[in-house]
Design a protein around this motif. Structure first.
Motif, PDB file in Angstrom:
ATOM      1  N   ALA A 154       0.820  -1.214   0.000  1.00 20.07           N
ATOM      2  CA  ALA A 154       0.000   0.000   0.000  1.00 20.07           C
ATOM      3  C   ALA A 154       0.855   1.265   0.000  1.00 20.07           C
ATOM      4  N   GLY A 155       2.084   1.169   0.472  1.00 24.68           N
ATOM      5  CA  GLY A 155       2.935   2.353   0.557  1.00 24.68           C
ATOM      6  C   GLY A 155       3.804   2.579  -0.661  1.00 24.68           C
ATOM      7  N   LEU A 156       3.682   1.733  -1.675  1.00 26.14           N
ATOM      8  CA  LEU A 156       4.523   1.851  -2.861  1.00 26.14           C
ATOM      9  C   LEU A 156       3.912   2.806  -3.887  1.00 26.14           C
ATOM     10  N   LYS A 157       4.787   3.471  -4.604  1.00 27.72           N
ATOM     11  CA  LYS A 157       4.361   4.379  -5.669  1.00 27.72           C
ATOM     12  C   LYS A 157       5.017   3.933  -6.976  1.00 27.72           C
ATOM     13  N   VAL A 211       6.317   4.514 -10.478  1.00 26.79           N
ATOM     14  CA  VAL A 211       6.784   5.747 -11.127  1.00 26.79           C
ATOM     15  C   VAL A 211       7.158   5.532 -12.597  1.00 26.79           C
ATOM     16  N   THR A 212       7.081   4.297 -13.079  1.00 25.16           N
ATOM     17  CA  THR A 212       7.434   4.003 -14.464  1.00 25.16           C
ATOM     18  C   THR A 212       6.186   3.720 -15.282  1.00 25.16           C
ATOM     19  N   GLN A 213       6.386   3.657 -16.596  1.00 27.96           N
ATOM     20  CA  GLN A 213       5.264   3.368 -17.492  1.00 27.96           C
ATOM     21  C   GLN A 213       4.709   1.974 -17.240  1.00 27.96           C
ATOM     22  N   ARG A 214       5.582   1.043 -16.888  1.00 31.29           N
ATOM     23  CA  ARG A 214       5.135  -0.321 -16.612  1.00 31.29           C
ATOM     24  C   ARG A 214       5.068  -0.546 -15.111  1.00 31.29           C
ATOM     25  N   ALA A 215       3.967  -1.098 -14.636  1.00 29.34           N
ATOM     26  CA  ALA A 215       3.831  -1.483 -13.232  1.00 29.34           C
ATOM     27  C   ALA A 215       4.381  -2.892 -13.042  1.00 29.34           C
ATOM     28  N   PRO A 216       4.865  -3.226 -11.860  1.00 27.39           N
ATOM     29  CA  PRO A 216       5.382  -4.582 -11.641  1.00 27.39           C
ATOM     30  C   PRO A 216       4.260  -5.616 -11.668  1.00 27.39           C
ATOM     31  N   THR A 217       4.592  -6.826 -12.103  1.00 29.08           N
ATOM     32  CA  THR A 217       3.647  -7.938 -12.032  1.00 29.08           C
ATOM     33  C   THR A 217       3.489  -8.366 -10.576  1.00 29.08           C
ATOM     34  N   ALA A 218       2.534  -9.249 -10.321  1.00 27.79           N
ATOM     35  CA  ALA A 218       2.327  -9.740  -8.956  1.00 27.79           C
ATOM     36  C   ALA A 218       3.571 -10.457  -8.433  1.00 27.79           C
ATOM     37  N   ALA A 219       4.198 -11.263  -9.304  1.00 35.02           N
ATOM     38  CA  ALA A 219       5.407 -11.976  -8.878  1.00 35.02           C
ATOM     39  C   ALA A 219       6.551 -11.000  -8.612  1.00 35.02           C
ATOM     40  N   ALA A 224      22.037  -2.592 -13.108  1.00 32.32           N
ATOM     41  CA  ALA A 224      21.061  -3.612 -12.724  1.00 32.32           C
ATOM     42  C   ALA A 224      20.313  -4.138 -13.943  1.00 32.32           C
ATOM     43  N   ALA A 225      19.947  -3.251 -14.837  1.00 32.78           N
ATOM     44  CA  ALA A 225      19.245  -3.668 -16.052  1.00 32.78           C
ATOM     45  C   ALA A 225      20.140  -4.579 -16.895  1.00 32.78           C
ATOM     46  N   ALA A 226      21.417  -4.227 -16.992  1.00 32.54           N
ATOM     47  CA  ALA A 226      22.347  -5.049 -17.759  1.00 32.54           C
ATOM     48  C   ALA A 226      22.527  -6.429 -17.133  1.00 32.54           C
ATOM     49  N   ALA A 227      22.368  -6.508 -15.802  1.00 30.45           N
ATOM     50  CA  ALA A 227      22.493  -7.789 -15.118  1.00 30.45           C
ATOM     51  C   ALA A 227      21.266  -8.666 -15.298  1.00 30.45           C
ATOM     52  N   GLY A 228      20.184  -8.079 -15.819  1.00 40.39           N
ATOM     53  CA  GLY A 228      18.990  -8.867 -16.079  1.00 40.39           C
ATOM     54  C   GLY A 228      17.820  -8.577 -15.189  1.00 40.39           C
ATOM     55  N   ALA A 229      17.913  -7.537 -14.369  1.00 41.33           N
ATOM     56  CA  ALA A 229      16.783  -7.186 -13.507  1.00 41.33           C
ATOM     57  C   ALA A 229      15.635  -6.650 -14.339  1.00 41.33           C
ATOM     58  N   THR A 230      14.412  -6.949 -13.907  1.00 42.13           N
ATOM     59  CA  THR A 230      13.220  -6.506 -14.631  1.00 42.13           C
ATOM     60  C   THR A 230      12.409  -5.476 -13.857  1.00 42.13           C
ATOM     61  N   ALA A 231      12.688  -5.328 -12.562  1.00 39.19           N
ATOM     62  CA  ALA A 231      11.931  -4.382 -11.737  1.00 39.19           C
ATOM     63  C   ALA A 231      12.837  -3.863 -10.626  1.00 39.19           C
ATOM     64  N   VAL A 232      12.513  -2.662 -10.154  1.00 34.23           N
ATOM     65  CA  VAL A 232      13.359  -1.968  -9.196  1.00 34.23           C
ATOM     66  C   VAL A 232      12.507  -1.412  -8.051  1.00 34.23           C
ATOM     67  N   ILE A 233      13.039  -1.515  -6.819  1.00 37.35           N
ATOM     68  CA  ILE A 233      12.424  -0.859  -5.665  1.00 37.35           C
ATOM     69  C   ILE A 233      13.497  -0.002  -5.003  1.00 37.35           C
ATOM     70  N   GLN A 234      13.161   1.249  -4.772  1.00 34.92           N
ATOM     71  CA  GLN A 234      14.108   2.182  -4.161  1.00 34.92           C
ATOM     72  C   GLN A 234      13.321   3.297  -3.476  1.00 34.92           C
ATOM     73  N   PRO A 235      13.947   4.023  -2.551  1.00 40.39           N
ATOM     74  CA  PRO A 235      13.210   5.059  -1.814  1.00 40.39           C
ATOM     75  C   PRO A 235      12.770   6.230  -2.673  1.00 40.39           C
ATOM     76  N   MET A 254       9.392   0.220 -11.920  1.00 40.75           N
ATOM     77  CA  MET A 254      10.067   0.753 -10.737  1.00 40.75           C
ATOM     78  C   MET A 254       9.053   1.346  -9.778  1.00 40.75           C
ATOM     79  N   VAL A 255       9.269   1.073  -8.484  1.00 43.06           N
ATOM     80  CA  VAL A 255       8.415   1.638  -7.441  1.00 43.06           C
ATOM     81  C   VAL A 255       9.287   2.379  -6.445  1.00 43.06           C
ATOM     82  N   PHE A 256       8.728   3.451  -5.904  1.00 42.29           N
ATOM     83  CA  PHE A 256       9.370   4.217  -4.842  1.00 42.29           C
ATOM     84  C   PHE A 256       8.712   3.857  -3.515  1.00 42.29           C
ATOM     85  N   THR A 257       9.523   3.799  -2.475  1.00 42.06           N
ATOM     86  CA  THR A 257       9.008   3.457  -1.144  1.00 42.06           C
ATOM     87  C   THR A 257       8.822   4.679  -0.250  1.00 42.06           C
ATOM     88  N   GLY A 258       9.594   5.748  -0.519  1.00 35.58           N
ATOM     89  CA  GLY A 258       9.563   6.897   0.373  1.00 35.58           C
ATOM     90  C   GLY A 258      10.267   6.645   1.699  1.00 35.58           C
TER      91      GLY A 258
END
Length: 525
Positions: free
Chosen positions: A388-391, A393-401, A484-495, A515-519
């Protein structure tokens, strides 16, 4: 100073009556006059020990509901009068003050009263005044008076009296030091409680006290001295742990085990955390501890060798067999069943700690760090990010997984030294970068570790392929995210919160990352 001092008169007033009757009978058998008050006097009399009420000795009655009974010259003069000064002796004789040679006092159970959840008035009434005053008086005059503040000290003094006929100066001096430590700890507990009642987490003066749990062979390095103290808290963890087997714990063992256990407590499902040098090197959540172990170990099998393992469930045989397959320094868990204990027993040097529970990561508390000339104090990092606290911020939202992995990775990130980067996939870490001077280096190290782990497991591609990545603080530039993207990451979480957030978001969109921001950030320096 006189070395050997005989005991002719003793004052005994205790709330903890452990060993009281045996010691009272011993003193009476030696012809010692025993002064006492209240319940202590009653218990001694019922045991057939001759006792004289303090009020009879002083000629002053107990008043104010017992608040004043020993705060009189006949008591404190008897404790503080120096036997080696004729003028003191003359004044004591003039005022009818008899010397008191031994004091046995343990204090009203203030700490236990607070721990039991008593109300304000009950806590106030359990603040001992006369007891600390007598203890301090006797301790100051330890050249002539011996003071006992703990039941365990009774047998020691009894043995010395039997062997020597009196108490030795070295004994009196050591017990005086212990007495001042006890009253200091008592006052610290009271001042801490009062600050809490006033809502002052960081009062103008902060008093702390600890109880020695064990001396340690050395500190972080052999040339450093060290010891382990507990603070009286019953929060499950290293301080509540029982060592079921293994070699003596070291300073580094305790520090690393605490880090591992605090991390594993973050998860509700069965989890394993492997720590090396206070940093997680493998974390996984699964349906069983054995399955979680396999996936945690996969992340960094090299660092796991000689590491610390924490579990948040009762250890069973399946988990124990897997854990003992490699060299492990310490295993910590709430408990272990008989089959698991038998398996661990095959490794006689492995230290097995059983804590009796798992700490609540959201519980309030304080942590301290020493600095030159003082120390820093802060509240424990009890912050926890939820969906509930995530925002987004990218065009694509993360999947459930991806979302599940993002929340998992960010919880792990909280326990990794900053700058911290954590790759995760399927609720298991697949690459961890810790403690670097810049975030991009942490990203590169975590990616490199995922490649090394895959090679060690003969897997066709780096573990970070298809993973998510967590950062404990914002990316100040896009380069860390691009790594991180070059390493193969598909989603990011950061403050979030960088002046270049827009640049970083654009880089994520360009790479097709969610990508989601946590604040909320989780620096751990």
């Amino acid at each position: 100073m006189t070395d050997l001092v005989p005991i002719r008169r003793a004052l005994i007033s205790v709330s903890d009556k452990t060993g009281l009757l045996e010691f009272g009978r011993f003193l009476a058998g030696r012809g010692v006059e025993i002064l006492s008050t209240g319940g202590t006097a009653r218990a001694l009399r019922e045991a057939g020990v001759p006792v004289k009420d303090v009020s009879e000795h002083t000629g002053f009655p107990e008043i104010l509901d017992g608040r004043v009974k020993t705060l009189v010259p006949q008591v404190h003069g008897g404790l503080l009068g120096r036997r080696d000064l004729p003028e003191h002796g003359a004044q004591m004789q003039q005022h009818g003050i008899a010397p008191i040679d031994l004091v046995v006092v343990n204090l009203y159970p203030f700490e236990a009263t607070v721990a039991g959840g008593a109300g304000f008035e009950d806590c106030i009434e359990n603040i001992d005044i006369g007891g600390p005053a007598m203890i301090r008086s006797a301790a100051k005059n330890h050249a002539h008076v011996v003071v006992l503040t703990e039941p365990a000290q009774l047998a020691e003094v009894q043995a010395e009296l039997e062997a020597e006929g009196g108490t030795r100066l070295a004994t009196r001096r050591r017990l005086a030091a212990a007495a001042y430590a006890r009253t200091a700890a008592y006052d610290a507990a009271i001042s801490g409680w009062f600050a809490g009642q006033l809502g002052e987490e960081f009062p103008p003066r902060l008093a702390m006290a600890g109880v020695l749990r064990q001396g340690l062979r050395y500190g972080e390095n052999p040339h450093q001295q060290a010891a382990f103290y507990t603070d009286g808290s019953d929060r499950p963890g290293i301080a509540t742990a029982r060592q079921a087997q293994g070699k003596e714990l070291s300073y580094n063992n305790l520090n690393d085990t605490d880090a591992a256990f605090e991390c594993v407590a973050e998860f509700d499902r069965p989890a394993i955390v492997i720590v090396k040098h206070a940093n997680p090197c493998g974390v996984a959540v699964d349906g069983s501890l054995a399955a979680a172990w396999d996936r945690a170990l996969l992340c960094d099998p090299v660092s796991a060798f000689g590491g610390i393992v924490a579990a948040n469930r009762v250890l069973d045989a399946a988990a124990a067999e897997k854990i003992t397959a490699i060299f492990t320094e310490v295993v910590v868990a709430p408990d272990a069943d008989e089959a698991a204990r038998a398996i661990f027993a095959r490794k006689k040097n492995l230290r097995l700690l059983l804590t009796g529970g798992v700490p609540d990561p959201a519980a309030p508390g304080r942590v301290f760090k020493s600095v030159s000339g003082g120390f820093l104090a802060q509240s424990r990092d009890a912050g926890r990010v939820t969906e509930a606290g995530l925002k987004v911020v990218t065009q694509r939202a993360p999947t459930a997984a991806e979302l599940a992995d993002l929340l998992f990775a960010f919880r792990v990130c909280k326990h990794v030294k900053s700058n911290a980067i954590v790759y995760a996939k399927g609720l298991a870490t697949v690459g961890i970068g810790a403690g670097q001077m810049n975030r991009v280096e942490s990203s590169r190290i975590a990616a490199w570790k995922s490649e090394a782990a895959a090679k060690a497991a003969s897997l066709p591609e780096p573990l970070a392929r298809g993973s998510v990545v967590a950062s404990d603080a914002f990316f100040p530039f896009a380069d860390g995210l691009e790594t991180a993207a070059a390493a193969g990451a598909t989603a990011v979480i950061q403050p979030g919160g960088s002046m270049r957030d827009n640049e970083v978001i654009a880089a994520a969109d360009k790479a097709g990352l969610a990508m989601v921001f946590t604040g909320m950030r989780h620096f751990r320096h």
